[in-house]
Design a protein around this motif. Sequence first.
Motif, mmCIF file in Angstrom:
data_model
loop_
_atom_site.group_PDB
_atom_site.id
_atom_site.type_symbol
_atom_site.label_atom_id
_atom_site.label_comp_id
_atom_site.label_asym_id
_atom_site.label_seq_id
_atom_site.Cartn_x
_atom_site.Cartn_y
_atom_site.Cartn_z
ATOM 1 N N ILE A 1 0.585 -1.052 0.270
ATOM 2 C CA ILE A 1 -0.338 0.006 -0.372
ATOM 3 C C ILE A 1 0.424 1.244 -0.153
ATOM 4 N N ILE A 2 2.159 1.389 0.387
ATOM 5 C CA ILE A 2 2.830 2.555 0.376
ATOM 6 C C ILE A 2 3.424 2.909 -0.654
ATOM 7 N N LYS A 3 3.975 1.374 -1.226
ATOM 8 C CA LYS A 3 4.631 1.734 -2.369
ATOM 9 C C LYS A 3 3.288 2.759 -3.260
ATOM 10 N N PHE A 4 2.494 1.884 -3.318
ATOM 11 C CA PHE A 4 1.662 2.190 -4.373
ATOM 12 C C PHE A 4 1.221 3.450 -4.089
ATOM 13 N N LYS A 5 0.890 4.028 -2.853
ATOM 14 C CA LYS A 5 0.724 5.652 -2.618
ATOM 15 C C LYS A 5 2.377 6.143 -3.433
ATOM 16 N N ILE A 6 3.299 5.586 -3.407
ATOM 17 C CA ILE A 6 4.709 6.262 -3.740
ATOM 18 C C ILE A 6 4.639 6.635 -5.155
ATOM 19 N N MET A 7 4.010 5.844 -5.445
ATOM 20 C CA MET A 7 4.154 5.180 -7.218
ATOM 21 C C MET A 7 2.689 6.527 -7.645
ATOM 22 N N LYS A 8 1.277 5.731 -6.785
ATOM 23 C CA LYS A 8 0.346 7.238 -7.348
ATOM 24 C C LYS A 8 0.934 9.332 -7.555
ATOM 25 N N LYS A 9 1.783 9.231 -6.079
ATOM 26 C CA LYS A 9 2.111 10.333 -6.570
ATOM 27 C C LYS A 9 3.023 10.655 -6.903
ATOM 28 N N ILE A 10 4.367 9.744 -7.955
ATOM 29 C CA ILE A 10 5.268 10.013 -8.938
ATOM 30 C C ILE A 10 3.872 10.245 -10.190
ATOM 31 N N ILE A 11 3.139 9.325 -10.458
ATOM 32 C CA ILE A 11 2.311 9.258 -11.657
ATOM 33 C C ILE A 11 2.051 10.807 -11.858
ATOM 34 N N LEU A 12 1.308 11.024 -11.170
ATOM 35 C CA LEU A 12 0.827 12.541 -10.222
ATOM 36 C C LEU A 12 1.587 13.763 -11.304
ATOM 37 N N LEU A 13 2.947 13.690 -10.727
ATOM 38 C CA LEU A 13 3.373 14.841 -10.716
ATOM 39 C C LEU A 13 4.211 14.340 -12.440
ATOM 40 N N THR A 14 4.722 13.425 -13.231
ATOM 41 C CA THR A 14 4.804 13.467 -13.585
ATOM 42 C C THR A 14 3.487 14.131 -14.847
ATOM 43 N N THR B 1 18.900 1.125 -1.328
ATOM 44 C CA THR B 1 18.995 1.641 -3.273
ATOM 45 C C THR B 1 17.287 2.247 -3.616
ATOM 46 N N ILE B 2 16.528 1.422 -3.400
ATOM 47 C CA ILE B 2 14.928 1.745 -3.809
ATOM 48 C C ILE B 2 14.924 3.256 -3.249
ATOM 49 N N LYS B 3 14.868 3.727 -1.895
ATOM 50 C CA LYS B 3 15.078 4.975 -1.631
ATOM 51 C C LYS B 3 15.526 5.591 -2.357
ATOM 52 N N LYS B 4 16.417 5.928 -2.772
ATOM 53 C CA LYS B 4 17.755 6.582 -3.508
ATOM 54 C C LYS B 4 17.250 6.887 -5.173
ATOM 55 N N ALA B 5 16.906 5.847 -5.627
ATOM 56 C CA ALA B 5 15.883 5.547 -6.997
ATOM 57 C C ALA B 5 14.995 6.697 -7.047
ATOM 58 N N GLN B 6 14.256 6.940 -5.319
ATOM 59 C CA GLN B 6 12.689 7.451 -5.828
ATOM 60 C C GLN B 6 13.059 9.251 -5.367
ATOM 61 N N LYS B 7 13.968 9.167 -4.504
ATOM 62 C CA LYS B 7 14.535 10.386 -4.509
ATOM 63 C C LYS B 7 14.951 11.135 -5.816
ATOM 64 N N ILE B 8 15.823 10.418 -6.462
ATOM 65 C CA ILE B 8 16.340 11.004 -8.028
ATOM 66 C C ILE B 8 14.812 11.344 -8.726
ATOM 67 N N ILE B 9 13.820 9.891 -9.174
ATOM 68 C CA ILE B 9 12.778 10.386 -9.431
ATOM 69 C C ILE B 9 12.044 11.531 -8.851
ATOM 70 N N ILE B 10 11.670 12.391 -7.295
ATOM 71 C CA ILE B 10 10.782 13.065 -6.924
ATOM 72 C C ILE B 10 11.696 14.092 -7.373
ATOM 73 N N SER B 11 13.302 14.512 -7.112
ATOM 74 C CA SER B 11 13.775 15.704 -7.333
ATOM 75 C C SER B 11 13.698 15.483 -9.038
ATOM 76 N N SER B 12 14.274 14.832 -9.904
ATOM 77 C CA SER B 12 14.129 15.552 -11.190
ATOM 78 C C SER B 12 12.588 15.564 -11.716
ATOM 79 N N ILE B 13 11.254 15.387 -11.202
ATOM 80 C CA ILE B 13 10.298 15.664 -11.168
ATOM 81 C C ILE B 13 10.478 17.086 -10.743
ATOM 82 N N ILE B 14 10.918 17.239 -10.057
ATOM 83 C CA ILE B 14 10.216 18.708 -9.362
ATOM 84 C C ILE B 14 11.500 19.963 -10.018
ATOM 85 N N GLY B 15 12.206 19.603 -10.105
ATOM 86 C CA GLY B 15 13.416 20.444 -11.013
ATOM 87 C C GLY B 15 12.650 21.022 -12.735
ATOM 88 N N LEU B 16 12.126 19.837 -13.113
ATOM 89 C CA LEU B 16 11.451 19.744 -14.228
ATOM 90 C C LEU B 16 10.323 21.170 -14.489
#
Length: 140
Positions: free
Chosen positions: A8-21, A99-114
């Motif tokens: 459920i937690i991973k689903f919520k994170i992915m949902k936020k990533i998809i929304l930001l994208t 490693t998963i947290k590092k990848a998520q941080k990179i994804i979120i940071s790059s989306i915020i930058g864009l």
Amino acid sequence: MEPFLIIIIKFKIMKKIILLTTIAFVLFSCVTPIFAAGLGSANSVAGSVAGKAGVTEKNIEDVVGTGINAALSLVGLIFLILMVYAGYLWMTARGEEETIKKAQKIIISSIIGLVIVLASYSITNFVVLAILSRTASGSV
């Protein structure tokens, strides 16, 4: 019960990533070119320099627009590279939380930058067009 909560937690994170994208895509698709104004004498100087350099664009507005487009293309390329790298990290993490947290941080940071880059470009474009429309109609 515990693995279910992790899913459920991973689903919520992915949902936020998809929304930001999606938001980033909408902002990126609404971008229009900026046209520089009030550079009358610069056009003649730029035209003579461009002729000597062999450049076909003789208008300062065209040169500035080409530079802005190149910069935005570079930002888009960097975003794509970061997303592919973060996706690769996530897929090869093999359950390692660090490693998963590092990848998520990179994804979120790059989306915020864009989003920041595209929002600043859109706001600048809006302000410039508003100023140009007011000065063109003589209502300043």
